[in-house]
Design an enzyme around this catalytic site. Structure first.
Site, PDB file in Angstrom:
ATOM      1  N   LYS A  90       0.800  -1.233   0.000  1.00 47.42           N
ATOM      2  CA  LYS A  90       0.000   0.000   0.000  1.00 47.42           C
ATOM      3  C   LYS A  90       0.832   1.283   0.000  1.00 47.42           C
ATOM      4  O   LYS A  90       0.442   2.272  -0.602  1.00 47.42           O
ATOM      5  CB  LYS A  90      -0.946   0.013   1.206  1.00 47.42           C
ATOM      6  CG  LYS A  90      -2.042  -1.034   1.134  1.00 47.42           C
ATOM      7  CD  LYS A  90      -2.993  -0.895   2.312  1.00 47.42           C
ATOM      8  CE  LYS A  90      -3.965  -2.044   2.354  1.00 47.42           C
ATOM      9  NZ  LYS A  90      -4.932  -1.926   3.448  1.00 47.42           N
ATOM     10  N   ASP A 126      -9.891   2.427   2.458  1.00 54.87           N
ATOM     11  CA  ASP A 126      -9.946   1.840   3.808  1.00 54.87           C
ATOM     12  C   ASP A 126     -10.698   2.744   4.794  1.00 54.87           C
ATOM     13  O   ASP A 126     -11.455   2.268   5.646  1.00 54.87           O
ATOM     14  CB  ASP A 126      -8.535   1.576   4.354  1.00 54.87           C
ATOM     15  CG  ASP A 126      -7.904   0.321   3.749  1.00 54.87           C
ATOM     16  OD1 ASP A 126      -8.663  -0.569   3.302  1.00 54.87           O
ATOM     17  OD2 ASP A 126      -6.665   0.231   3.727  1.00 54.87           O
TER      18      ASP A 126
END
Ligand code: NDP
Length: 309
Positions: A90, A126
């Site tokens: 990420k 997220d």
């Protein structure tokens, strides 16, 4: 083929023309990801109303950190429309995308890439995932809520920024490693200092000043394994505390079992996984995505995984 765990070699040598539109998740390890089942179930359901989506498929690829750059270039060349990224990609991917949306840039992490005419655009879903999950599962709105966050790792950063963006009343962050905690506090203070009180604390010795109610969010990895201890003792809190545990796959872990024993509202992280996936598929498809179908597919895939041991 779409439930298999593929490699960089498969990506290089594969003829990806079987379906007109491909999506992928890259990670290492990736074998246990629930994303292919979740996304392919949603695409099957979406295909009933819109034939375009019958020709979309989502695949998983096990890609090491060193191979990420080549994998992203190859996916682009082979015509993939979108990519999800999970551990450990990420943060590294931020420097490999061609454009980045403002939230993802603020977080320094991307988990969703969308093809653009000249490369990849990076997003982070997220934060969206946890906000929706907390509202849906616990009936809690982050705005005006006192949040006690446990953990200062990669996911914790997205959670903290979302709490601050949403207008939480105050944010307390506890972590075991003080240097990681201080690094996160420094980043948050730069952007949010003065607008919302942000406090750090030693997770191994929570201070007496820690609020006794509000929303507790566990973003440590404690709770992933059945034998893990609770990241914090719940005796110190009022029974009105709400508990969201971002780990999933072990809904009877110590933290959640203790919360249930005390009659606290609580939920595990499966809903966060589902909602971050819903948002990613909305970005790629521009269409409405059936969250209930994704949730059921994730539960079934988890059940199958647990029953296989
Ligand atoms: P990181 O490895 O970046 O961070 C791990 C965190 O856990 C750190 O704060 C670390 O503290 C803490 N930790 C690990 N072991 C212990 C321990 N024994 N005692 C106390 N603290 C500990 O991981 P991520 O931030 O990526 O992920 C954290 C959690 O969030 C995972 O459980 C993951 O499953 C979950 N997650 C869930 C998602 C969902 O969709 N539901 C999405 C993303 C993540 P320290 O700094 O002291 O080592």
């Amino acid at each position: 083929m779409h439930d298999a765990c593929l490699t960089l070699n498969d990506l290089r040598s594969g003829d990806w023309g079987g379906y007109p539109v491909y999506l992928a998740v890259l990670g290492n390890p990736i074998r246990h990801s629930l994303s292919p089942q979740m996304h392919n179930a949603a695409l099957r359901a979406m295909g009933k109303g819109d034939p375009r989506f019958r020709e979309w498929r989502y695949q998983r690829f096990e890609i090491s950190e060193e191979d990420l750059e080549e994998a992203l270039e190859t996916l682009l060349r082979k015509g993939f429309l979108g990519v999800n990224l999970t551990i450990p990609h990420k943060v590294r991917a931020v420097s490999l995308v061609d454009h980045i949306d403002a939230t993802a840039e603020q977080l320094g992490a991307v988990n969703t890439l969308q093809r653009a005419p000249d490369g990849w655009i990076g997003f982070n879903t997220d934060g969206y995932g946890i906000e929706k999950a907390i509202r849906q599962e616990l009936g809690v709105d982050l705005a005006g809520t006192t949040v006690i966050q446990l953990g200062a790792g990669g996911a914790a950063r997205a959670v903290a920024v979302k709490c601050l963006q949403a207008g939480c009343r105050e944010l307390w962050i506890g972590n075991r490693d003080p240097s990681r905690l201080n690094e996160l506090l420094r980043l948050l203070e730069m952007e949010w200092g003065g607008r919302c009180p942000i406090h750090g604390f030693d997770l191994t010795q929570p201070p007496p000043t820690l609020p006794s109610t509000g929303l507790l969010i566990n973003v440590t990895s404690l709770g992933l394994k059945p034998e893990d201890p609770s990241p914090i003792a719940l005796e110190r809190f009022s029974d009105a505390l709400c508990v969201y545990d971002s780990t999933y796959g072990n809904p009877h872990n110590r933290l959640l079992a203790d919360a249930r024993d005390r009659g606290m509202r609580c939920a595990d992280g499966l809903s966060m996984l589902v909602w971050q996936g819903v948002r990613a598929l909305e970005i790629w498809s521009g269409a409405e995505v059936p969250a209930d179908v994704m949730r059921r597919a994730a539960e079934e895939a988890l059940h199958t995984r647990l029953s296989r041991g």
